[in-house]
Write a protein that holds these residues in place. Structure first.
Motif, PDB file in Angstrom:
ATOM      1  N   LYS C 243       0.900  -1.402  -0.399  1.00  0.00           N
ATOM      2  CA  LYS C 243      -0.162  -0.013   0.446  1.00  0.00           C
ATOM      3  C   LYS C 243       1.076   1.154   0.281  1.00  0.00           C
ATOM      4  N   HIS C 244       1.769   1.175   0.737  1.00  0.00           N
ATOM      5  CA  HIS C 244       2.749   2.377   1.712  1.00  0.00           C
ATOM      6  C   HIS C 244       3.574   3.169  -0.046  1.00  0.00           C
ATOM      7  N   GLY C 245       3.977   1.498  -0.744  1.00  0.00           N
ATOM      8  CA  GLY C 245       4.840   1.759  -1.722  1.00  0.00           C
ATOM      9  C   GLY C 245       4.697   2.270  -3.170  1.00  0.00           C
ATOM     10  N   ASN C 246       2.480   2.343  -3.090  1.00  0.00           N
ATOM     11  CA  ASN C 246       3.235   3.614  -4.641  1.00  0.00           C
ATOM     12  C   ASN C 246       2.707   5.389  -3.753  1.00  0.00           C
ATOM     13  N   ARG C 247       2.804   5.153  -2.280  1.00  0.00           N
ATOM     14  CA  ARG C 247       2.857   7.043  -2.418  1.00  0.00           C
ATOM     15  C   ARG C 247       3.573   7.401  -2.052  1.00  0.00           C
ATOM     16  N   TYR C 249       5.328  10.047  -0.557  1.00  0.00           N
ATOM     17  CA  TYR C 249       6.379  10.173   0.185  1.00  0.00           C
ATOM     18  C   TYR C 249       7.000   9.319  -1.037  1.00  0.00           C
ATOM     19  N   VAL C 250       6.757   8.527  -1.002  1.00  0.00           N
ATOM     20  CA  VAL C 250       7.981   7.665  -0.895  1.00  0.00           C
ATOM     21  C   VAL C 250       8.717   7.616  -2.058  1.00  0.00           C
ATOM     22  N   LYS C 251       7.682   8.512  -3.241  1.00  0.00           N
ATOM     23  CA  LYS C 251       8.035   8.689  -4.484  1.00  0.00           C
ATOM     24  C   LYS C 251       8.934   9.723  -4.538  1.00  0.00           C
ATOM     25  N   ALA C 252       9.177  10.816  -3.613  1.00  0.00           N
ATOM     26  CA  ALA C 252       9.595  12.207  -3.264  1.00  0.00           C
ATOM     27  C   ALA C 252      10.631  11.574  -2.388  1.00  0.00           C
ATOM     28  N   ALA C 253      10.484  10.471  -2.016  1.00  0.00           N
ATOM     29  CA  ALA C 253      12.092  10.325  -1.124  1.00  0.00           C
ATOM     30  C   ALA C 253      13.210   9.491  -2.184  1.00  0.00           C
ATOM     31  N   GLN C 254      12.318   9.003  -3.435  1.00  0.00           N
ATOM     32  CA  GLN C 254      13.772   8.285  -4.384  1.00  0.00           C
ATOM     33  C   GLN C 254      14.219   9.670  -4.841  1.00  0.00           C
ATOM     34  N   ALA C 255      13.275  10.515  -4.788  1.00  0.00           N
ATOM     35  CA  ALA C 255      13.144  11.573  -5.965  1.00  0.00           C
ATOM     36  C   ALA C 255      14.579  13.014  -5.329  1.00  0.00           C
ATOM     37  N   ILE C 256      15.015  12.784  -3.529  1.00  0.00           N
ATOM     38  CA  ILE C 256      15.319  13.608  -3.305  1.00  0.00           C
ATOM     39  C   ILE C 256      16.961  12.113  -2.916  1.00  0.00           C
ATOM     40  N   GLY C 257      16.998  11.058  -3.739  1.00  0.00           N
ATOM     41  CA  GLY C 257      17.980  10.207  -4.033  1.00  0.00           C
ATOM     42  C   GLY C 257      17.689   9.776  -2.800  1.00  0.00           C
ATOM     43  N   ALA C 258      16.422   9.018  -2.541  1.00  0.00           N
ATOM     44  CA  ALA C 258      17.284   7.941  -0.648  1.00  0.00           C
ATOM     45  C   ALA C 258      17.485   6.798  -1.897  1.00  0.00           C
ATOM     46  N   SER C 259      18.477   6.245  -0.175  1.00  0.00           N
ATOM     47  CA  SER C 259      18.025   4.472  -1.513  1.00  0.00           C
ATOM     48  C   SER C 259      16.822   3.483  -1.081  1.00  0.00           C
ATOM     49  N   ASN C 260      17.108   2.417  -1.989  1.00  0.00           N
ATOM     50  CA  ASN C 260      16.279   1.359  -1.168  1.00  0.00           C
ATOM     51  C   ASN C 260      16.112   0.845   0.778  1.00  0.00           C
ATOM     52  N   TRP C 261      16.923   0.837   0.809  1.00  0.00           N
ATOM     53  CA  TRP C 261      16.771   0.841   2.345  1.00  0.00           C
ATOM     54  C   TRP C 261      16.535   1.388   3.443  1.00  0.00           C
ATOM     55  N   SER C 262      16.718   2.614   2.559  1.00  0.00           N
ATOM     56  CA  SER C 262      16.160   3.986   3.283  1.00  0.00           C
ATOM     57  C   SER C 262      14.773   4.309   2.915  1.00  0.00           C
ATOM     58  N   ARG C 263      14.358   4.403   2.049  1.00  0.00           N
ATOM     59  CA  ARG C 263      13.131   4.143   1.945  1.00  0.00           C
ATOM     60  C   ARG C 263      12.543   3.331   2.600  1.00  0.00           C
ATOM     61  N   MET C 264      12.453   1.103   2.765  1.00  0.00           N
ATOM     62  CA  MET C 264      11.789   0.867   3.233  1.00  0.00           C
ATOM     63  C   MET C 264      11.906   1.087   5.105  1.00  0.00           C
ATOM     64  N   VAL C 266      13.207   3.907   7.129  1.00  0.00           N
ATOM     65  CA  VAL C 266      13.810   5.765   7.570  1.00  0.00           C
ATOM     66  C   VAL C 266      12.322   5.897   6.861  1.00  0.00           C
ATOM     67  N   HIS C 267      11.532   5.745   6.641  1.00  0.00           N
ATOM     68  CA  HIS C 267      10.166   6.835   5.537  1.00  0.00           C
ATOM     69  C   HIS C 267       9.633   5.329   5.817  1.00  0.00           C
ATOM     70  N   ILE C 268       9.456   4.176   5.667  1.00  0.00           N
ATOM     71  CA  ILE C 268       8.566   3.508   5.297  1.00  0.00           C
ATOM     72  C   ILE C 268       8.072   2.693   6.706  1.00  0.00           C
ATOM     73  N   LEU C 269       8.613   2.373   7.264  1.00  0.00           N
ATOM     74  CA  LEU C 269       8.864   1.550   8.544  1.00  0.00           C
ATOM     75  C   LEU C 269       7.447   2.574   9.745  1.00  0.00           C
ATOM     76  N   PRO C 270       7.934   3.600   9.972  1.00  0.00           N
ATOM     77  CA  PRO C 270       7.615   4.483  10.697  1.00  0.00           C
ATOM     78  C   PRO C 270       6.084   4.891  10.496  1.00  0.00           C
ATOM     79  N   ASN C 271       5.610   4.330   9.070  1.00  0.00           N
ATOM     80  CA  ASN C 271       4.398   4.555   8.962  1.00  0.00           C
ATOM     81  C   ASN C 271       3.365   3.334   8.865  1.00  0.00           C
ATOM     82  N   VAL C 272       4.215   1.677   9.047  1.00  0.00           N
ATOM     83  CA  VAL C 272       4.075   1.066   9.739  1.00  0.00           C
ATOM     84  C   VAL C 272       3.623   0.726  10.610  1.00  0.00           C
TER      85      VAL C 272
END
Lengths: 312, 608, 357
Positions: C243-247, C249-264, C266-272
């Motif tokens: 669900k969150h992978g397509n949100r 904010y994740v795309k935004a994180a990708q845009a600022i250069g966050a790596s996959n691990w970071s996205r998984m 640092v960004h998504i985990l707190p939300n789940v």
């Protein structure tokens, strides 16, 4: 639709293969050597080696695995190592008692849970609702083992309403004399979690827009509950029943052990204790296949019941 | 018109109806008068092929389906071997190496379709065939050891069958089994064996019909055909066993020659069974129940007629202060306390690097462990007082038991244990509260046991007892198969064990410490040259003061070198309702269905 | 409006809008049942910590009472077991066998006797009653219950923690990466859920006991429970990550250069994480109950430890002989904790995601 079913059946094969691998390596790696148990009080290594040869466990692993795979597809697991009974016969004769207990449990539990859940959803938010939920939680927090010990002692021994344990050949005698106490026990214990779950299903439905519309139209609350909410809540309820069906076949080994019911659950424990690998293999594979088929049926039924669902 | 006829109650019709009713009630009455005994087994059975089973309940059922050449007298104590299908108990010939049996003519196997409607008489060839079956690798008989290195020529025949691709040749002649004519068989042994008669009294050393075995080769367990007084009527594996009396059996009579008139059980048995043709029971229904509580409650509720082996857990309810509880006394229940011919023990692995060895230091460690173990708590709390401390491996009632033999070397005495450990350098040097080995290396013992509620308590007791003298120990619970394997290959330090008599002679117990039995029944791997020499010497003597003197020496060695901690001889209590008549528990025979009678009327009244 | 720059407004103290946790806490505070449950759970955890550090129940294994000592409020009731124990065994009259001619210890018999005589013998007086009764060894049931709580809760929590970690990592991987990673993990999941649970438990239990070398203490049972109990968490986490992978904010994180691990993580985990927390709580309850069953089957905690499971396994045959206190104590304390924990979980879930109410 047929394409979907075929695809799902096709996908079962790697899963079955994975189950075979897991069970095979687990029990070959750590399952005790059955020859030790069969060998008797005094035996020498030669005799034990002989037994192992006859059981076929002295063959290299890959060969045994190949035999296992063949057995799965021919549905023939040979004979039990400890009793020499045909494995297929063992399974067939054990399933009966398990079902005699578990099917009534499923039926009674579902009916009671639905009835109670409707009532609780009807009075949602009130003190009654909260009180019943707390009673459920408390009931769920007592270990099944405690229930069995106390119930068997109280109803079987002190009050004498039911026989303490036992099983007979006659189906009706079983159903009417020996099964009631275990069934009552299982329903008592299983009702609480089911009730909580179904209540949440009903509440989900009640919060939907169409219910508000019905009420706005002036439909009496009872009719809203029984005609609209119930029907729609039936979908997740039926799904839930479907998911619990494989468990009906395994049965409750605790009940079977304490009430001396010759069912499948008890058979599994005995087989593991005796390292009776043919029985373990057969039970695992049959139950795995059964679970997968039931899941498939539930998914297909879901499609028929809820036209909004599409198959991916 | 015809219809009217049918409904006319004329006289002939009336008579017919009355006759039918009478027959019906007679049949129902006869059915109701059937003597049906119901009981439970404590563990599940395996099957009923006598050469393939060893668990006590399978063997117990075989006792009733088959007949051995010899058996034990029901009432005689100490036990006495008497003939069953043999005409007489043979005297040992040729210095105990030859025994000749003559089988009674006119004994028949139970009917079976394999016999094609003919009556099949028992002949000497049948016992020859049965003994050969023990050595056939295809049968993987757990009692093969009874006939290993025993009968002349049998080992060679067995060896030939072990070659790849070979099958056991049942038609080959064995020099040591001479069949002379139809009914006579003579056995020639390699060495003198004065216990050979006991072997032929075992319930699984029984003649079987070759054609039956060959016809039902796929599942001999389910098709037992013997000459015994009962036949297997119904069998739902691990759930129900039903035996029914074989009406064609010749029947027995109670032998009272060896009865003891001062024993109330003997008197009651004689009174109940005098002059009656045995077996009296028509039907025996056996239900395996493995859990203790349901089995106990089933008896107390009247669902079963007798209960063998009351679990010690319930002893204070059933026998408070040693007397029967008022509730049970009111219902007329009887209790038969039996000291079983067995002993429990813990094996020390004498080949273990830490506790093994024969030097004074290692012997001291083992003797200290024995003194540290709180056997009093074991008897009182775990066994609920239903046990006698063992002074030697040989239990009371066994031929060769010495009631005078006792030693403080087996006593619970923590001060002696501590003193011994201190003396030989097993002290706590690093101040952690636990003793180390003499060379300073840490000391930590491991006790292996078969996982189960009672064995767990025994493990707890070891940990507590050793902690009490400052020795650290931990426990490992393993599966039964793994425990057997580990004990056989010596992969353990301390392990729990027990041994029940196969036959009532001390030799069956003392062989547990005989060096060459290492890897089989000698779990401790004890190899003491003096002990082995004495053991071999004892084989040449029948029961006699000379042999008892030899046994005494052997027992002293066991106490001194402590290859194991001797545990207890357990007492079992057997309960019966008053309508079960003729009961007397035999120490060696597993069941007594042949000698029981039932007062059906009383049973019905109580069941209502 | 004039375009002339005016003085920038004095900076107000930056008011953070309350985060999801603060909001949740506020909601929880209003839930009476939830707060009571929280208090109970905290009490148990404090008791657990105190017990671990030996502040309470440290001598639970001391046999203070007679066998099956009656509870204090039943003092005077019959105790046949203790009475039987008090009867001394009749001493045998036969003279002891002399071993001195063959005994390797014979040369030091005298020294042995002297040393033994010098060792002080401490006779412990056993009391007839204990506060809530004694078990068959005479150990205090109340202390056993406290110590047992420590072990059971510890087992439940750690097993739930491990299971949550495993389930979350695998679920994250499957939900985020998709593709063959997802297929493989789905296959793995299907295998675990197709095998009957009891068989899986027995199989892993056999593994755990066979490899006892690296599993001492409660580690085997924690492993058994966590390695068989991760599947539910996996399922939910995977759904969340899909669900969150397509949100955005994740795309935004990708845009600022966050790596996959970071996205998984640092960004998504707190939300789940609220899902993970609820699962952790539910599984703790589930594993505490499962420990009882494992103890019954013989795969419970080792012999020198006590848990609710071992107490209930011991108590099996005690009810029928009238000794009800161990069954009641262990059953009741477990019921109280599990109820509190379950109610707390419900309140937590309601507080974290009020839409679900």
């Amino acid at each position: 639709m047929t394409a979907y079913v075929i695809r799902r059946l096709w996908q079962m094969i790697p899963t079955i293969f994975g189950v075979i691998l897991l069970i095979f390596f687990l029990f070959n790696w750590v399952g005790g050597d059955p020859a030790q148990v069969l060998a008797g009080k005094i035996s020498n290594p030669e005799q034990i080696a002989n037994i192992r040869k006859q059981l076929g466990v002295d063959q290299p692993y890959w060969y045994q695995l190949w035999v296992f795979i063949q057995q799965v597809f021919t549905f023939d697991f040979g004979r039990s190592w400890s009793t020499n009974e045909e494995v297929s016969r063992i399974l067939l004769t054990r399933v009966g008692p398990t079902l005699t207990i578990m099917v009534p449990v499923l039926v009674i539990e579902t009916v009671l849970a639905v009835l109670f859940a409707i009532f609780v959803a009807y009075v949602r938010g009130t003190v009654t609702d909260r009180a019943i939920m707390i009673i459920c939680t408390v009931a769920m927090s007592i270990s099944f083992l405690v229930y069995i010990i106390v119930f068997q002692w109280l109803f079987g021994f002190i009050l004498g309403w039911f026989p303490v344990q036992g099983w007979s050949e006659s189906f009706w005698k079983n159903l009417l004399t020996y099964a009631p106490l275990p069934i009552m026990l299982a329903v008592f214990v299983g009702l609480a979690p089911q009730l909580r779950l179904y209540r949440s299903f009903f509440l989900d439905e009640i919060n939907q827009d169409y219910v508000r519309t019905a009420r706005a139209k002036g439909v009496p609350e009872k009719r809203v509950m029984l005609k609209h909410v119930l029907r729609n809540a039936l979908i997740p309820i039926l799904t839930n029943i479907g998911i619990s069906l494989p468990g009906v076949f395994v049965g409750s080994f605790l009940l079977e052990v304490f009430f001396s019911i010759p069912g499948l659950g008890r058979e599994i424990i005995t087989a593991v204790n005796r390292s009776d690998f043919p029985v373990i293999k057969a039970v695992t594979v049959y139950l795995a296949v059964l679970t997968m088929i039931i899941n498939l049926l539930v998914d297909v039924m879901y499609k028929f019941v809820d036209p909004r669902v599409s198959f991916k | 018109m015809i219809l009217l006829d049918l409904f006319t109650l004329n006289r002939s019709r009336l008579v017919a109806i009355c006759a039918a009713l009478a027959l019906f009630f007679a049949a129902a009455d006869a059915l109701a008068q059937k003597k049906v005994l119901r009981m439970a087994f404590r563990t599940a059975e395996t099957g009923f092929d006598p050469q393939k089973v060893y668990d006590r309940y399978s063997v117990g059922v075989c006792e009733n389906l088959y007949e051995a050449l010899l058996t034990y007298d029901y009432l005689a104590r100490p036990v006495k071997v008497v003939p069953l299908v043999a005409e007489a108990v043979p005297e040992p010939e040729e210095n105990g190496t030859r025994y000749t049996f003559r089988i009674r003519p006119g004994i028949h196997f139970a009917d079976d379709p394999v016999f094609k409607g003919q009556k099949r008489e028992l002949v000497a060839r049948d016992i020859e065939y049965a003994i050969k079956r023990f050595r056939d690798p295809a049968n993987k008989s757990p009692y093969e050891w009874l006939f290993e290195n025993k009968i002349v020529g049998l080992d060679e025949l067995a060896e030939r069958a072990k070659k790849p691709g070979a099958r056991f040749d049942y038609d080959a002649k064995v020099a040591g089994i001479e069949v002379r004519g139809k009914y006579v068989v003579s056995f020639k042994l390699k060495e003198p064996d004065y216990n050979f008669l006991y072997i032929l009294a075992m319930p699984n050393v029984v003649p079987v019909a070759r054609e039956v075995i060959e016809a039902y080769a796929a599942d001999t367990h389910a098709h037992p055909v013997g000459t015994g007084p009962f036949v297997l009527k119904e069998w739902v594996r691990r759930s129900k066993i039903v035996l029914e009396r074989n009406p064609d059996h010749r029947g027995y009579e109670l032998e009272t020659r060896y009865a003891d008139s001062s024993d109330p059980w003997d008197r009651r048995a004689m009174e109940a069974l005098r002059g009656k043709r045995l077996p009296q029971l028509d039907r025996v229904e056996i239900y395996p129940i493995e859990e203790e509580q349901p089995r106990y409650l089933a008896f107390v509720n009247g669902e079963h007629d007798l209960m063998d082996e009351l679990h010690p857990q319930f002893i204070h309810q059933v026998l408070p202060n040693g007397k029967l509880s008022p509730a049970l006394e009111k219902r007329g229940v009887s209790v038969f306390p039996e000291l079983q011919p067995e002993f429990t023990y813990d094996s020390f692995n004498v080949e273990d690097p830490v506790i093994g060895g024969y030097s004074p230091e290692r012997v001291a460690l083992r003797r200290a462990l024995v003194h540290a173990h709180d056997r009093t708590q074991e008897i009182n709390i775990i066994r609920k007082g239903q046990a006698l401390p063992a002074q030697s491996p040989v239990p009371p009632g066994i031929v060769g038991y010495d009631p005078e033999f006792r030693s403080p070397a087996t006593d619970f005495d923590p001060t002696k244990a501590k003193a011994l450990l201190d003396m030989f350098g097993y002290v706590d040097r690093d101040g952690d509260g636990w003793r180390e080995q003499a060379d300073g290396k840490p000391l930590s013992l491991t006790y292996k046991y078969n996982s189960g509620p009672e064995t767990r308590l025994l493990a707890e007791l070891w940990v507590k007892s050793l902690a009490n003298v400052g020795v650290r120990a931990d426990t490992v619970a393993v599966q039964f198969a793994d425990l057997l394997n580990d004990k056989r290959v010596g992969k353990f330090q301390l392990a729990g064990s027990a041994w029940t008599a196969d036959y009532p002679d001390a030799q069956n117990f003392l062989q547990l410490y005989y060096g060459p039995n290492t890897g089989q029944s000698n779990e401790s791997r004890f190899k003491h040259p003096d002990y082995d020499r004495l053991y071999q010497k004892s084989l040449g003597f029948p029961d006699s003061p000379e042999r008892n003197a030899i046994y005494r020496e052997m027992n002293r060695l066991l106490l001194a070198y402590a290859p194991s901690r001797l545990g207890v001889h357990r007492i079992y209590n057997h309960l019966q309702y008053p309508w079960v008549k003729g009961y007397k528990k035999h120490p060696i025979l597993y069941t007594n269905f042949k000698y029981l009678d039932l007062d059906v009327a009383a049973q019905q009244v109580a069941m209502r | 409006m004039s375009a002339v720059l005016t003085n920038p407004p004095t900076p107000q103290p930056f008011q953070e809008s309350p985060g999801v946790w603060a909001l949740a806490w506020r909601r929880l505070k209003q839930d009476a049942v939830g707060m009571v449950s929280l208090v109970v759970v905290v009490f148990f955890i404090l008791m657990m910590v105190a017990s671990y550090f030996g502040l309470v129940a440290s001598d639970w294994s001391k046999e203070k009472g007679v066998s099956y000592a009656n509870p204090s409020f039943m003092a005077g009731a019959e105790n046949l077991e203790a009475a039987a124990m008090a009867q001394k065994q009749a001493a045998s009259k036969a003279p002891p066998v002399d071993l001195s001619d063959i005994d390797p210890l014979a040369p030091r018999y005298k020294e042995w006797e002297e040393r033994a005589a010098k060792i002080a013998v401490t006779e412990v007086k056993r009391s007839e009653t204990l506060p809530f009764g004694g078990d068959k060894w005479g150990r205090d049931v109340l202390q056993k219950v406290v110590k047992g709580s420590e072990v059971s809760i510890f087992v439940g929590l750690t097993a739930a923690l491990f299971a949550t970690i495993i389930g979350t990592m695998l679920g994250a991987a499957a939900g985020y990466w998709g593709g063959w990673v997802n297929d493989f993990l789905e296959w793995f999941y299907n295998i675990f859920t197709s095998i009957p649970y009891i068989l899986l438990i027995l199989a892993f239990a056999a593994v755990a006991t066979a490899t006892a070398k690296f599993g001492k203490g409660v580690l085997p049972i924690v492993l058994i429970l966590s390695l068989t109990g991760w599947t539910g968490i996996y399922r939910l986490t995977r759904a969340e990550y899909i669900k969150h992978g397509n949100r955005e904010y994740v795309k935004a994180a990708q845009a600022i250069g966050a790596s996959n691990w970071s996205r998984m993580f640092v960004h998504i985990l707190p939300n789940v994480s609220h899902v993970a927390l609820v699962q952790l709580s539910q599984h703790t309850v589930q594993f505490i109950k499962a420990e009882v069953i494992l103890s019954f089957l013989g795969f419970g905690v080792p012999v020198d430890m006590v848990s609710w499971g071992t107490m209930l396994a011991e108590a099996q045959n005690e009810l029928v002989i009238g000794k009800w206190w161990q069954l009641f104590a262990a059953g009741a304390s477990m019921a109280i904790l599990v109820t509190a924990f379950s109610l707390l979980t419900d309140s937590l879930r309601d507080a974290l995601d009020p839409k679900l109410k």
